[in-house]
Design a protein around this motif. Structure first.
Motif, PDB file in Angstrom:
ATOM      1  N   ALA A 241       0.879  -5.689   9.262  1.00 36.24           N
ATOM      2  CA  ALA A 241       1.549  -4.773  10.201  1.00 36.24           C
ATOM      3  C   ALA A 241       0.694  -3.531  10.411  1.00 36.24           C
ATOM      4  O   ALA A 241       0.542  -3.059  11.549  1.00 36.24           O
ATOM      5  N   PHE A 242       0.126  -3.000   9.336  1.00 37.62           N
ATOM      6  CA  PHE A 242      -0.708  -1.802   9.411  1.00 37.62           C
ATOM      7  C   PHE A 242      -1.980  -2.066  10.218  1.00 37.62           C
ATOM      8  O   PHE A 242      -2.409  -1.216  11.002  1.00 37.62           O
ATOM      9  N   THR A 243      -2.559  -3.242  10.057  1.00 37.46           N
ATOM     10  CA  THR A 243      -3.761  -3.601  10.818  1.00 37.46           C
ATOM     11  C   THR A 243      -3.459  -3.614  12.314  1.00 37.46           C
ATOM     12  O   THR A 243      -4.258  -3.141  13.122  1.00 37.46           O
ATOM     13  N   ILE A 244      -2.302  -4.122  12.668  1.00 40.72           N
ATOM     14  CA  ILE A 244      -1.918  -4.213  14.075  1.00 40.72           C
ATOM     15  C   ILE A 244      -1.552  -2.833  14.625  1.00 40.72           C
ATOM     16  O   ILE A 244      -1.903  -2.485  15.747  1.00 40.72           O
ATOM     17  N   ASN A 245      -0.826  -2.050  13.829  1.00 38.09           N
ATOM     18  CA  ASN A 245      -0.411  -0.717  14.270  1.00 38.09           C
ATOM     19  C   ASN A 245      -0.624   0.285  13.135  1.00 38.09           C
ATOM     20  O   ASN A 245       0.279   0.505  12.321  1.00 38.09           O
ATOM     21  N   PRO A 246      -1.792   0.912  13.090  1.00 41.87           N
ATOM     22  CA  PRO A 246      -2.084   1.855  12.007  1.00 41.87           C
ATOM     23  C   PRO A 246      -1.437   3.234  12.192  1.00 41.87           C
ATOM     24  O   PRO A 246      -1.712   4.143  11.407  1.00 41.87           O
ATOM     25  N   PHE A 247      -0.570   3.371  13.184  1.00 41.60           N
ATOM     26  CA  PHE A 247       0.024   4.676  13.477  1.00 41.60           C
ATOM     27  C   PHE A 247       1.523   4.742  13.175  1.00 41.60           C
ATOM     28  O   PHE A 247       2.157   5.744  13.471  1.00 41.60           O
ATOM     29  N   ASP A 248       2.080   3.705  12.576  1.00 40.91           N
ATOM     30  CA  ASP A 248       3.503   3.692  12.268  1.00 40.91           C
ATOM     31  C   ASP A 248       3.710   4.245  10.847  1.00 40.91           C
ATOM     32  O   ASP A 248       3.268   3.654   9.871  1.00 40.91           O
ATOM     33  N   GLU A 249       4.366   5.384  10.770  1.00 40.13           N
ATOM     34  CA  GLU A 249       4.558   6.051   9.485  1.00 40.13           C
ATOM     35  C   GLU A 249       5.424   5.239   8.528  1.00 40.13           C
ATOM     36  O   GLU A 249       5.195   5.250   7.318  1.00 40.13           O
ATOM     37  N   GLU A 250       6.421   4.525   9.052  1.00 41.09           N
ATOM     38  CA  GLU A 250       7.283   3.722   8.179  1.00 41.09           C
ATOM     39  C   GLU A 250       6.499   2.606   7.500  1.00 41.09           C
ATOM     40  O   GLU A 250       6.754   2.288   6.344  1.00 41.09           O
ATOM     41  N   VAL A 251       5.572   2.005   8.220  1.00 38.90           N
ATOM     42  CA  VAL A 251       4.743   0.963   7.629  1.00 38.90           C
ATOM     43  C   VAL A 251       3.928   1.558   6.480  1.00 38.90           C
ATOM     44  O   VAL A 251       3.878   0.998   5.381  1.00 38.90           O
ATOM     45  N   LEU A 252       3.315   2.703   6.720  1.00 35.43           N
ATOM     46  CA  LEU A 252       2.520   3.354   5.672  1.00 35.43           C
ATOM     47  C   LEU A 252       3.386   3.772   4.482  1.00 35.43           C
ATOM     48  O   LEU A 252       2.985   3.603   3.332  1.00 35.43           O
ATOM     49  N   GLU A 253       4.554   4.333   4.752  1.00 36.35           N
ATOM     50  CA  GLU A 253       5.457   4.734   3.669  1.00 36.35           C
ATOM     51  C   GLU A 253       5.836   3.534   2.811  1.00 36.35           C
ATOM     52  O   GLU A 253       5.809   3.599   1.578  1.00 36.35           O
ATOM     53  N   THR A 254       6.177   2.448   3.471  1.00 32.18           N
ATOM     54  CA  THR A 254       6.596   1.252   2.744  1.00 32.18           C
ATOM     55  C   THR A 254       5.428   0.670   1.963  1.00 32.18           C
ATOM     56  O   THR A 254       5.594   0.241   0.815  1.00 32.18           O
ATOM     57  N   LEU A 255       4.248   0.656   2.566  1.00 34.56           N
ATOM     58  CA  LEU A 255       3.057   0.187   1.849  1.00 34.56           C
ATOM     59  C   LEU A 255       2.801   1.028   0.604  1.00 34.56           C
ATOM     60  O   LEU A 255       2.525   0.500  -0.480  1.00 34.56           O
ATOM     61  N   ALA A 256       2.896   2.337   0.748  1.00 32.98           N
ATOM     62  CA  ALA A 256       2.686   3.226  -0.395  1.00 32.98           C
ATOM     63  C   ALA A 256       3.686   2.924  -1.503  1.00 32.98           C
ATOM     64  O   ALA A 256       3.317   2.845  -2.687  1.00 32.98           O
ATOM     65  N   LEU A 257       4.942   2.737  -1.144  1.00 34.43           N
ATOM     66  CA  LEU A 257       5.973   2.483  -2.149  1.00 34.43           C
ATOM     67  C   LEU A 257       5.822   1.114  -2.799  1.00 34.43           C
ATOM     68  O   LEU A 257       6.052   0.967  -4.001  1.00 34.43           O
ATOM     69  N   VAL A 258       5.426   0.110  -2.022  1.00 31.26           N
ATOM     70  CA  VAL A 258       5.191  -1.216  -2.598  1.00 31.26           C
ATOM     71  C   VAL A 258       4.025  -1.159  -3.584  1.00 31.26           C
ATOM     72  O   VAL A 258       4.108  -1.704  -4.688  1.00 31.26           O
ATOM     73  N   CYS A 259       2.959  -0.478  -3.196  1.00 27.60           N
ATOM     74  CA  CYS A 259       1.820  -0.337  -4.103  1.00 27.60           C
ATOM     75  C   CYS A 259       2.218   0.444  -5.354  1.00 27.60           C
ATOM     76  O   CYS A 259       1.836   0.077  -6.476  1.00 27.60           O
ATOM     77  N   TYR A 260       2.985   1.495  -5.189  1.00 25.54           N
ATOM     78  CA  TYR A 260       3.459   2.276  -6.338  1.00 25.54           C
ATOM     79  C   TYR A 260       4.277   1.395  -7.278  1.00 25.54           C
ATOM     80  O   TYR A 260       4.071   1.396  -8.496  1.00 25.54           O
TER      81      TYR A 260
ATOM     82  N   CYS B 265      -0.629   7.192   1.224  1.00 26.42           N
ATOM     83  CA  CYS B 265      -0.020   8.520   1.431  1.00 26.42           C
ATOM     84  C   CYS B 265      -0.995   9.445   2.156  1.00 26.42           C
ATOM     85  O   CYS B 265      -0.597  10.169   3.076  1.00 26.42           O
ATOM     86  N   ARG B 266      -2.256   9.410   1.757  1.00 27.02           N
ATOM     87  CA  ARG B 266      -3.261  10.256   2.428  1.00 27.02           C
ATOM     88  C   ARG B 266      -3.365   9.904   3.908  1.00 27.02           C
ATOM     89  O   ARG B 266      -3.418  10.790   4.769  1.00 27.02           O
ATOM     90  N   LEU B 267      -3.405   8.616   4.198  1.00 27.93           N
ATOM     91  CA  LEU B 267      -3.472   8.183   5.597  1.00 27.93           C
ATOM     92  C   LEU B 267      -2.227   8.649   6.357  1.00 27.93           C
ATOM     93  O   LEU B 267      -2.321   9.107   7.500  1.00 27.93           O
TER      94      LEU B 267
END
Length: 177
Positions: free
Chosen positions: A65-84, A96-98
Motif C-alpha cells: 500500500a505504501f509503495t502505491i501511495n507513499p503519502f497516506d498517513e494512516e498507512v504509515l501509522e499502521t506500518l509503524a505500529l505493526v513494526c513496533y 514515523c520519520r517519514l
C-alpha cells in the motif's frame, strides 16, 4: 451479479468485523486480482492480517500500500505500529520519520516515536516526542499518560505532578496520586 473490487472490499470488511479473518482475506485477495494497484485494498488487507495476528503478512500488505501511495498517513501509522508490535523498532522509527516529514503536526507519529524511544530506554528522546505530541494536542490522553511515565523514569517529579493534574482534568474520575 458480477463481483467487483468494491463489493469484495465491503464484504471483506464486514467479515473482518465479525472476526472471520480467513474469509475476509480471501475476499481482499480476489479484489486485488481485479485491482492490484488499489492501495486501499492492500491497506485493508494489511489491517485484517494484523487483526488476525499475522504480522509478517500485515507488514507485507501495508508495504505494498505504501509503495502505491507513499503519502497516506494512516498507512504509515499502521506500518509503524505493526513494526513496533513485531519489535522492529528501527523500521518503526523510520516510518514515523517519514510520516513526520509528510505532516509534522501528526500527534500519532510523535506519540509512536516517543513509545519506541521509551522502549529503547532513551527517555530524553521519548520525553521530547511526547512533549511535542502534547504541545500539538493538549488533550491527547495517551501522549500525556506516556509523558508522565517518562518523567517518572527521568526523575522529574514536577513534570509528573503537572501531567497528573492534566490527566485528572481529562478524566476527572481517575486517581493519579
Amino acid at each position: 451479479m458480477l463481483e467487483n473490487s468494491e463489493s469484495l472490499n465491503n464484504q471483506a470488511i464486514l467479515l473482518a468485523q465479525k472476526g472471520e479473518y480467513d474469509e475476509a482475506i480471501a475476499c481482499f485477495k480476489r479484489a486485488l486480482v481485479m485491482e492490484n494497484q488499489n492501495y486501499l485494498l492492500w491497506y485493508n488487507l494489511g489491517i485484517t492480517y494484523r487483526d488476525a495476528g499475522a504480522l509478517d503478512e500485515a507488514k507485507s500488505a501495508l508495504e505494498q500500500a505504501f509503495t502505491i501511495n507513499p503519502f497516506d498517513e494512516e498507512v504509515l501509522e499502521t506500518l509503524a505500529l505493526v513494526c513496533y508490535t513485531a519489535n522492529e523498532f528501527e523500521e518503526a522509527m523510520e516510518y514515523c520519520r517519514l510520516g513526520l516529514q509528510l505532516n509534522p503536526h501528526n500527534t500519532h507519529f510523535w506519540n509512536t516515536t516517543g513509545v519506541i524511544s521509551f522502549n529503547e530506554a532513551d527517555f530524553v528522546a521519548a520525553s521530547e516526542a511526547f512533549e511535542q505530541a502534547v504541545t500539538l494536542n493538549p488533550y491527547y490522553y495517551d501522549a500525556l499518560f506516556n509523558l508522565r511515565d517518562t518523567y517518572v523514569q527521568l526523575g522529574n517529579p514536577a513534570g509528573v505532578q503537572e501531567c497528573n493534574a492534566r490527566l485528572k482534568k481529562l478524566r476527572p474520575t481517575g486517581d493519579w496520586s
